[in-house]
Design a protein around this motif. Structure first.
Motif: not given
Length: 688
Positions: A572-600
Motif C-alpha cells: 500500500x505504501x509503494x502504491x501510494x507513492x507511485x500514485x503521487x509519482x503518476x500524478x506528477x508525471x500527468x498519467x493520472x488526473x488529480x480528479x481521482x483523489x478523494x478528500x474527507x467527504x469521499x473517504x467517509x
C-alpha cells in the motif's frame, strides 16, 4: 427512517475511526516528545475550539482550561516531576472539527516558525536527532498501527474478488494484447492473473491497481494461467487512459451466476430493475443461473461464452432459487457485442460501438424531471438531430460535443413526435447536461432504434445520416440486434469474404414515411470477417450477475498473518507513492483523489461488508496518512524533517524568512488541495 439512522450510524463510525487513526498519529508525536523530555502543552484530537478538555490538577472541563492554567502558573517553572504547582502543563483536548489533530510543544508552532523558547525542556532546545525522532514518530505510529490492523485482518480473513478475468471489452487493451512468446493474442475470460509487471496479485483489485500505477511510457506485462494450456502465458498490453487518466485494460472481474442480493433496499431495487429490463421479472435476487440451453454453467463468463456460441439466436436460461426449491426457464433475446471504434477529443478517448460503420443516433435514454436538461426542454426518447456542430451524432460524437462546451451552453435540435425542436442546453463544468445516453440498447425496438448515422473514420454506407433502416434484402428489422443478426448471417454465408446486401431506407426526419430508397451496399472482406466474428451477450441481465468469484485471504497462523500484514503495508505504501509519482508525471488526473467527504462516503459503503473490511479500510487510511504526512511539503512532518536535515548538515537552522515563506506556501497548497478534493467529492456524490 431506520435505514437513514443506520446510514448515519455508519458515517459516525467512519468519522470516529478516522479520528482514531489521527489519534494514533498524534500519540506517536506525544510519546516521542515525552521520551525526549520536551514539554507538551496540548494533545488535541480535531481542530477548532475545545469541546472537552482534561488536565491534571483541573480535571474534566467544558472548553479549555488553558487561560486559567496560565493565570495560576505565570512566572513559575516545572518541578522535578514536570508539574507546575501540582498542575500538569499538558492539556488533553477534544475539539469541535474531527478532521485531524495536533500535539503542541513548548517552542514549536507549525503556524509560526519564529516561535522559540529558551527553556531547557522546549522543542528547539533538544538535540536535532531527538527532534527527528519526535517528527517521524507520528508516521511510524501510523505504519505500525496499519501493520497491526492488516495482521488482524488476515487473521480474520478478508474476502475479495479473485484475480480471475471474467470479461474482456471488445477492442480494449486486453482484447488486443500481444503475447510476448507465441502467436496467441488477447486475454480471455477465465484467465487467472499470476503477475502484473513486478506484482503478484492476490485479488482482482491488485490487478487494477498495478495497471493504474504502471508507467505510461511502456506496455504492461501480464502473466496468466489458462485452462487447458501448459504453464503460463505472458502478454504485453498498452492500457488505455480514461478521461481522468486512469489506465485500464478493459477487463472485468470474474463472477458467479448468482443474482446479487444486496442488503440495502435501494441496491436491491436496482437489481430488480436490471432483471425487469432483461425480461426476468419472475427471477429474484439470490437465485442462481444453473444452465444455458441445458448446458450447466457456474461462472458468468461461461454464460457469455454460451451466448456467443448461440450466434444471436434466443437462449433458454434455467434459474434455481437459493433454497433449491424452485426453478424457472426463461427464453431471452441476445444483444450483439459491437465492433469498437475509438473517438478522440482533446486528450480524451471515447469508444463507440458500430456494425461495419453503422451506429445508432444518440437519444435521450432517461432524464430526471428536476435536472437542468429537463428544465431546458429535453425529454426521454428525444433523438438528437444536431448537437453542437454535429449532425445526427452517434454516442461518442454526442458526448464529445457536450464536453467541448463544458461550463457553457450548447445548441441542440431534437426530433420528437415527427417535429424538430431547437433547444439551448447548459453544460456543467464537468461536461454533463444531466441525462442518460440512449441509442445504445441493442434490443430497443422503438422507432429511433434503427435511425443510423455515418461513423467518422469508417467508410460511409448510408445515403444520409439520420436515415432509418427498415430492411436488409427484404427481411424487416425491428431493432439494432436484428441488423446484427442479419448482417452476421450473410457474412458467415460469405465465409468472411466480401458480400453485398440491399438496404431499405426511409427519410432522415420522418421515419414513418413510405420507403424512399433501396440501396445495394458492398461490405469489404474486413467488414465481413468482423461481422462473422461478432459476439453476443444477454441483455442487461449480465450486470445483475455481480456476485463476484471470491478468494478468501486468510493466514494459516500468526507468523503468516504477520508476514501478510507487513507485505500489505509495504504494498500500500509503494502504491501510494507511485500514485503521487503518476500524478506528477500527468498519467493520472488529480480528479481521482478523494478528500474527507469521499473517504467517509467510501467508508460507509465498506462498513456493510463486515468487520474485516472495516479494519482493512482504517489500515488503508493509516498508511495513506503516514505517506502524505511524510511528503517533503512545508507544514507537514516531511517538511519539518527536511528543515532538520538541513540544520544537521549545515550546523544552523533554516532562516526564519525561508521557513515563513515555505510555511505559507505549504498552507496555501494544503488548503487548495483540501478545497479541490472536497469539491470533487461533492460533485461525484451529486453526479454533476
Amino acid at each position: 427512517m431506520p435505514e437513514l439512522l443506520f446510514e448515519l450510524a455508519k458515517i459516525l463510525l467512519i468519522v470516529v475511526g478516522f479520528g482514531g487513526v489521527v489519534f494514533l498519529h498524534e500519540l506517536g508525536h506525544f510519546l516521542a516528545a515525552r521520551w525526549a523530555g520536551v514539554r507538551v502543552l496540548a494533545f488535541a484530537v480535531g481542530f477548532g475550539p475545545a469541546v472537552l478538555s482534561w488536565r491534571r490538577g483541573f480535571g474534566v472541563r467544558r472548553g479549555s482550561s488553558e487561560a486559567e492554567f496560565r493565570k495560576q502558573t505565570y512566572g513559575r517553572e516545572p518541578d522535578e516531576s514536570g508539574l507546575i504547582g501540582g498542575m500538569s502543563p499538558t492539556e488533553y483536548r477534544l475539539n469541535w472539527i474531527p478532521l485531524g489533530g495536533y500535539v503542541k510543544m513548548l517552542g514549536q508552532d507549525d503556524a509560526d516558525p519564529a516561535h522559540r523558547s529558551d527553556a531547557p525542556d522546549s522543542y528547539n532546545s533538544v538535540a536535532i536527532w531527538k527532534r527527528m525522532i519526535i517528527i517521524s514518530a507520528g508516521v511510524v505510529a501510523n505504519v505500525v498501527s496499519a501493520a497491526l490492523l492488516f495482521v488482524l485482518v488476515f487473521a480474520i480473513g478478508l474476502e475479495k474478488p479473485a484475480a480471475v478475468i471474467g470479461s474482456v471489452e471488445p477492442g480494449s487493451a486486453a482484447a488486443v494484447a500481444d503475447e510476448v512468446d507465441g502467436d496467441r493474442v488477447g486475454l480471455l475470460p477465465g484467465d487467472r492473473v499470476v503477475r502484473v509487471g513486478d506484482e503478484r496479485p492476490r485479488a482482482f483489485d491488485d490487478v487494477s491497481m498495478a495497471v493504474l500505477t504502471s508507467s505510461a511510457d511502456r506496455p504492461v506485462q501480464i502473466e496468466v494461467q489458462r485452462a487447458g494450456e501448459p504453464g503460463t502465458i505472458t502478454f504485453a498490453a498498452e492500457p488505455t487512459p480514461t478521461e481522468l487518466g486512469i489506465r485500464m485494460l478493459g477487463v472485468g472481474a470474474a463472477a458467479t451466476t448468482t443474482i446479487a442480493d444486496p442488503p440495502s433496499s435501494s441496491d436491491r431495487a436496482l437489481v430488480d430493475a436490471q432483471l425487469a429490463a432483461a425480461g426476468l421479472d419472475q427471477i429474484a435476487p439470490g437465485w442462481t443461473l444453473a444452465a444455458v440451453d441445458g448446458v450447466p454453467v457456474t461462472y458468468r463468463h461461461e454464460l457469455l461464452s454460451a451466448a456467443d456460441a448461440a450466434r444471436g439466436k434466443p437462449v433458454v436460461l434455467r434459474f434455481v432459487s437459493g433454497d433449491q426449491r424452485e426453478q424457472a426457464d426463461v427464453r431471452v433475446e441476445l444483444a450483439p457485442s459491437l465492433q469498437q471504434a475509438e473517438r478522440r477529443y482533446g486528450d480524451g478517448i471515447i469508444r463507440v460501438g458500430h456494425l461495419a460503420g453503422f451506429a445508432p443516433v444518440m437519444t435521450v435514454g432517461g432524464i430526471e424531471p428536476g435536472s437542468p436538461g429537463y428544465a431546458a426542454g429535453l425529454r426521454e426518447g428525444d433523438v438528437f438531430v444536431r448537437l453542437g456542430g454535429v449532425e445526427f451524432p452517434d454516442q461518442a460524437s454526442g458526448i464529445a460535443a457536450v464536453r467541448d462546451h463544458a461550463g457553457g451552453p450548447v445548441r441542440a435540435s431534437v426530433l420528437r413526435g415527427g417535429e424538430v425542436i431547437d433547444l439551448e442546453l447548459q453544460v456543467s463544468r464537468q461536461g454533463r447536461i444531466g441525462f442518460l445516453v440512449g441509442g445504445t440498447d441493442m434490443l430497443d425496438d422503438s422507432p429511433a432504434a434503427l435511425m443510423l448515422t455515418n461513423l467518422p473514420g469508417v467508410p460511409p454506407k448510408l445515403v444520409r445520416g439520420g436515415s432509418t433502416l427498415v430492411a436488409v434484402d427484404g427481411d424487416p428489422l425491428a431493432s439494432f440486434a436484428d441488423l446484427a443478426r442479419s448482417l452476421q448471417a450473410r457474412a458467415i454465408e460469405a465465409g468472411g469474404e466480401p458480400f453485398e446486401a440491399v438496404l431499405t431506407l426511409r427519410g432522415p426526419l420522418h421515419p414513418e414515411e413510405a420507403t424512399v430508397l433501396e440501396r445495394p451496399v458492398s461490405f469489404s472482406a474486413e467488414d465481413s470477417a468482423a461481422l462473422a466474428d461478432l459476439g453476443w451477450r444477454p441483455p442487461a441481465a449480465v450486470y445483475a450477475f455481480n456476485d463476484p468469484l471470491i478468494v478468501r485471504l486468510r493466514s494459516e497462523g500468526p507468523v503468516e498473518a504477520i508476514a501478510m500484514g507487513l507485505g500489505e503495508t509495504r504494498r500500500i505504501m509503494v502504491t501510494t507513492y507511485l500514485t503521487f509519482l503518476r500524478l506528477v508525471q500527468g498519467s493520472i488526473a488529480p480528479e481521482v483523489l478523494n478528500g474527507p467527504v469521499g473517504i467517509v462516503h467510501i467508508g460507509s459503503s465498506i462498513a456493510d461488508r463486515g468487520l474485516a473490511w472495516l479494519l482493512f479500510f482504517f489500515a488503508l487510511i493509516s498508511v495513506n496518512l503516514a505517506v502524505i504526512n511524510f511528503l517533503p511539503i512545508p507544514i507537514t512532518d516531511g517538511g519539518h524533517m527536511v528543515f532538520l536535515i538541513w540544520e544537521q548538515v549545515t550546523g544552523k537552522p533554516v532562516s526564519i524568512a525561508v521557513q515563513n515563506a515555505a510555511t505559507l506556501a505549504g498552507l496555501v497548497l494544503i488548503v487548495g488541495v483540501f478545497l479541490f478534493v472536497t469539491y470533487n467529492d461533492i460533485a461525484r456524490l451529486l453526479g454533476s
